[in-house]
Design a protein around this motif. Sequence first.
Motif, PDB file in Angstrom:
ATOM      1  N   LEU A   5       0.809  -1.229   0.000  1.00 55.20           N
ATOM      2  CA  LEU A   5       0.000   0.000   0.000  1.00 55.20           C
ATOM      3  C   LEU A   5       0.843   1.279   0.000  1.00 55.20           C
ATOM      4  O   LEU A   5       0.294   2.374  -0.013  1.00 55.20           O
ATOM      5  CB  LEU A   5      -0.936  -0.001   1.213  1.00 55.20           C
ATOM      6  CG  LEU A   5      -1.936  -1.172   1.263  1.00 55.20           C
ATOM      7  CD1 LEU A   5      -2.700  -1.161   2.594  1.00 55.20           C
ATOM      8  CD2 LEU A   5      -2.911  -1.102   0.092  1.00 55.20           C
ATOM      9  N   THR A  58      -8.238  -2.675  -2.357  1.00 56.05           N
ATOM     10  CA  THR A  58      -9.174  -3.193  -3.364  1.00 56.05           C
ATOM     11  C   THR A  58      -8.655  -2.976  -4.782  1.00 56.05           C
ATOM     12  O   THR A  58      -8.842  -3.828  -5.651  1.00 56.05           O
ATOM     13  CB  THR A  58     -10.538  -2.489  -3.244  1.00 56.05           C
ATOM     14  OG1 THR A  58     -10.864  -2.358  -1.875  1.00 56.05           O
ATOM     15  CG2 THR A  58     -11.625  -3.274  -3.943  1.00 56.05           C
ATOM     16  N   GLU A  59      -8.046  -1.825  -5.025  1.00 61.34           N
ATOM     17  CA  GLU A  59      -7.504  -1.582  -6.362  1.00 61.34           C
ATOM     18  C   GLU A  59      -6.460  -2.628  -6.716  1.00 61.34           C
ATOM     19  O   GLU A  59      -6.405  -3.119  -7.847  1.00 61.34           O
ATOM     20  CB  GLU A  59      -6.889  -0.177  -6.449  1.00 61.34           C
ATOM     21  CG  GLU A  59      -7.919   0.934  -6.456  1.00 61.34           C
ATOM     22  CD  GLU A  59      -7.275   2.306  -6.395  1.00 61.34           C
ATOM     23  OE1 GLU A  59      -7.329   3.047  -7.377  1.00 61.34           O
ATOM     24  OE2 GLU A  59      -6.696   2.657  -5.329  1.00 61.34           O
ATOM     25  N   VAL A 117       2.206   7.745   2.291  1.00 59.78           N
ATOM     26  CA  VAL A 117       0.813   7.305   2.143  1.00 59.78           C
ATOM     27  C   VAL A 117       0.026   7.474   3.457  1.00 59.78           C
ATOM     28  O   VAL A 117      -1.185   7.720   3.435  1.00 59.78           O
ATOM     29  CB  VAL A 117       0.750   5.843   1.635  1.00 59.78           C
ATOM     30  CG1 VAL A 117       1.286   4.856   2.667  1.00 59.78           C
ATOM     31  CG2 VAL A 117      -0.671   5.467   1.240  1.00 59.78           C
ATOM     32  N   HIS A 125      -1.055  10.930   3.361  1.00 58.53           N
ATOM     33  CA  HIS A 125      -2.116  11.068   2.351  1.00 58.53           C
ATOM     34  C   HIS A 125      -3.483  10.704   2.931  1.00 58.53           C
ATOM     35  O   HIS A 125      -4.448  11.462   2.779  1.00 58.53           O
ATOM     36  CB  HIS A 125      -1.790  10.155   1.163  1.00 58.53           C
ATOM     37  CG  HIS A 125      -2.760  10.255   0.026  1.00 58.53           C
ATOM     38  ND1 HIS A 125      -2.637   9.508  -1.119  1.00 58.53           N
ATOM     39  CD2 HIS A 125      -3.887  10.998  -0.154  1.00 58.53           C
ATOM     40  CE1 HIS A 125      -3.631   9.795  -1.946  1.00 58.53           C
ATOM     41  NE2 HIS A 125      -4.402  10.684  -1.389  1.00 58.53           N
ATOM     42  N   ARG A 126      -3.555   9.566   3.590  1.00 57.84           N
ATOM     43  CA  ARG A 126      -4.850   9.086   4.055  1.00 57.84           C
ATOM     44  C   ARG A 126      -5.360   9.817   5.299  1.00 57.84           C
ATOM     45  O   ARG A 126      -6.409   9.487   5.837  1.00 57.84           O
ATOM     46  CB  ARG A 126      -4.808   7.587   4.305  1.00 57.84           C
ATOM     47  CG  ARG A 126      -4.656   6.753   3.025  1.00 57.84           C
ATOM     48  CD  ARG A 126      -5.624   7.176   1.935  1.00 57.84           C
ATOM     49  NE  ARG A 126      -5.801   6.155   0.912  1.00 57.84           N
ATOM     50  CZ  ARG A 126      -5.096   6.046  -0.221  1.00 57.84           C
ATOM     51  NH1 ARG A 126      -4.132   6.907  -0.483  1.00 57.84           N
ATOM     52  NH2 ARG A 126      -5.357   5.086  -1.082  1.00 57.84           N
ATOM     53  N   GLY A 142      -7.539  11.180  -4.377  1.00 58.05           N
ATOM     54  CA  GLY A 142      -6.663  10.009  -4.368  1.00 58.05           C
ATOM     55  C   GLY A 142      -7.161   8.837  -3.545  1.00 58.05           C
ATOM     56  O   GLY A 142      -6.519   7.783  -3.519  1.00 58.05           O
ATOM     57  N   GLY A 150       2.439   2.944  -2.105  1.00 58.43           N
ATOM     58  CA  GLY A 150       2.382   3.898  -3.218  1.00 58.43           C
ATOM     59  C   GLY A 150       1.061   4.641  -3.308  1.00 58.43           C
ATOM     60  O   GLY A 150       0.880   5.470  -4.199  1.00 58.43           O
ATOM     61  N   GLY A 151       0.124   4.344  -2.416  1.00 63.24           N
ATOM     62  CA  GLY A 151      -1.126   5.101  -2.386  1.00 63.24           C
ATOM     63  C   GLY A 151      -2.297   4.439  -3.094  1.00 63.24           C
ATOM     64  O   GLY A 151      -3.400   4.982  -3.082  1.00 63.24           O
ATOM     65  N   TYR A 152      -2.084   3.300  -3.745  1.00 67.56           N
ATOM     66  CA  TYR A 152      -3.219   2.510  -4.242  1.00 67.56           C
ATOM     67  C   TYR A 152      -3.890   1.861  -3.037  1.00 67.56           C
ATOM     68  O   TYR A 152      -3.236   1.555  -2.036  1.00 67.56           O
ATOM     69  CB  TYR A 152      -2.732   1.385  -5.168  1.00 67.56           C
ATOM     70  CG  TYR A 152      -2.457   1.809  -6.579  1.00 67.56           C
ATOM     71  CD1 TYR A 152      -3.363   1.529  -7.595  1.00 67.56           C
ATOM     72  CD2 TYR A 152      -1.284   2.472  -6.903  1.00 67.56           C
ATOM     73  CE1 TYR A 152      -3.101   1.903  -8.903  1.00 67.56           C
ATOM     74  CE2 TYR A 152      -1.014   2.855  -8.209  1.00 67.56           C
ATOM     75  CZ  TYR A 152      -1.928   2.567  -9.208  1.00 67.56           C
ATOM     76  OH  TYR A 152      -1.668   2.941 -10.497  1.00 67.56           O
ATOM     77  N   SER A 153      -5.194   1.610  -3.163  1.00 69.54           N
ATOM     78  CA  SER A 153      -5.892   0.966  -2.054  1.00 69.54           C
ATOM     79  C   SER A 153      -5.817  -0.548  -2.202  1.00 69.54           C
ATOM     80  O   SER A 153      -5.489  -1.078  -3.266  1.00 69.54           O
ATOM     81  CB  SER A 153      -7.353   1.400  -2.047  1.00 69.54           C
ATOM     82  OG  SER A 153      -8.035   0.814  -3.139  1.00 69.54           O
ATOM     83  N   THR A 185     -13.705   2.218  -3.316  1.00 75.01           N
ATOM     84  CA  THR A 185     -14.042   1.309  -2.205  1.00 75.01           C
ATOM     85  C   THR A 185     -13.774   1.957  -0.855  1.00 75.01           C
ATOM     86  O   THR A 185     -14.540   1.767   0.090  1.00 75.01           O
ATOM     87  CB  THR A 185     -13.221   0.007  -2.299  1.00 75.01           C
ATOM     88  OG1 THR A 185     -13.169  -0.396  -3.653  1.00 75.01           O
ATOM     89  CG2 THR A 185     -13.821  -1.077  -1.435  1.00 75.01           C
ATOM     90  N   GLU A 186     -12.693   2.694  -0.751  1.00 74.63           N
ATOM     91  CA  GLU A 186     -12.403   3.360   0.526  1.00 74.63           C
ATOM     92  C   GLU A 186     -13.523   4.328   0.887  1.00 74.63           C
ATOM     93  O   GLU A 186     -13.931   4.430   2.042  1.00 74.63           O
ATOM     94  CB  GLU A 186     -11.066   4.104   0.462  1.00 74.63           C
ATOM     95  CG  GLU A 186      -9.858   3.188   0.458  1.00 74.63           C
ATOM     96  CD  GLU A 186      -8.557   3.958   0.245  1.00 74.63           C
ATOM     97  OE1 GLU A 186      -7.747   4.033   1.184  1.00 74.63           O
ATOM     98  OE2 GLU A 186      -8.340   4.487  -0.863  1.00 74.63           O
ATOM     99  N   SER A 196      -9.682   5.704  -3.069  1.00 70.98           N
ATOM    100  CA  SER A 196     -10.338   4.855  -4.067  1.00 70.98           C
ATOM    101  C   SER A 196     -11.836   4.802  -3.802  1.00 70.98           C
ATOM    102  O   SER A 196     -12.315   5.151  -2.722  1.00 70.98           O
ATOM    103  CB  SER A 196      -9.761   3.449  -4.007  1.00 70.98           C
ATOM    104  OG  SER A 196     -10.195   2.807  -2.829  1.00 70.98           O
TER     105      SER A 196
END
Lengths: 221, 221
Positions: free
Chosen positions: A186, A193-194, B38, B41-42, B189, A188-191, B193-194, B191
């Motif tokens: 995780l 689920t992605e 990240v 970010h979140r 940024g 790199g900032g993708y979730s 689903t999030e 997703s």
Amino acid sequence: MMKALVFDLDGTLIDSSYQHIGAWTCAFRTANIDLPVVEIHRRVGMNGSHMLNALNRTFELGLSKDTMTSLELAHRDYYARLSDEVRVIEGAAQLLQALTEIDIGIAIATSARRQEAERFLKQLMPGPDTVVITSETEARSKPDSHQFERAFAKLRVVPHEAAIVGDSSWDMLASRLAGSLGVGVLSGGYSETELSSAGAFRVYRDVGGILLRLEELGIPG
Amino acid sequence: MMKALVFDLDGTLIDSSYQHIGAWTCAFRTANIDLPVVEIHRRVGMNGSHMLNALNRTFELGLSKDTMTSLELAHRDYYARLSDEVRVIEGAAQLLQALTEIDIGIAIATSARRQEAERFLKQLMPGPDTVVITSETEARSKPDSHQFERAFAKLRVVPHEAAIVGDSSWDMLASRLAGSLGVGVLSGGYSETELSSAGAFRVYRDVGGILLRLEELGIPG
């Protein structure tokens, strides 16, 4: 059992995704192009020319080949300015060291040039046997699977004996094209689920999180 | 039917999430703190002090109150340097204009100070009736729901007659605490689903994408 792990570098072993996003954003601004930054974010795992082609098509930018080259060079310059901010992911060097000690083959495959990667490779590499594939070794990088195939050959493994560890859906796509398991992180900032939708067999918070769970990847502990 | 939409500013109406992430990363570095980017970010959708408290707890940073204040000021400085890069989201001004024309109440609620937001508000605001809630009007911002409650009062609507539009799970949490529908956008940024896991009733690519689908939010077209 699993014989080798092949790692993406940017966003996976080093915490550089957001600096790349910033550098591409600035590069596009030099060409007076404003793109939604999240659209850059979700494409940075591809190599530069794939990414530019993808953005060019999606946003109908009408970029010439010359402009694309200028954008790649501008990105390189901006990223060089930001790269002092980049750190190795916590636990990354320890994971590579531990894998080496139990004779699991390791490779690092990156779209970056050797010169850009060098400083981080020094901090990461457990020994001279680590296979490193940069853009000089094999330019056709993600989502192409050629870099990974080159790594498998050097490690003397077949695809299903190896897993590819990466932070983006492009790593997962390349792992499927290569015929290997894909493992997501995780950082790199993708979730989650992605990454799992793109085919990740498992997803970890970061590479440091893999170390305590090696058996989940079929690696004898 | 739906009577009002309340919008988050950063990451929702303006494309500023990644600049905030960069500014916080640099701010932490001034205090010799390296956090996975990240993780910043979140958490950027929260207001600054909530975010610092959250990171302080999660990573056991042991930050003093003075250090937290310095970090907030450092973030403010770095963000000011990056804010020239920030653009209004495509379609945002058009959406606000269209909502005004059909008598849907609109408000913008932000953790930012008025001065930081001013340049963008000028580009966004369709008229003098737009309710703007900044940190000066009401400091208790996301994930607290106080700013949104203040907006509802000014718009003379009850919570279930309004929806809150935002890019982060903190906006969705605040919408639930406020008793309103939450509507997610991907421009920050997070997703899909999030956002839907955090309670988003619908998720759009960006606020521009809402304009053609107003009936999906119970707004007569």
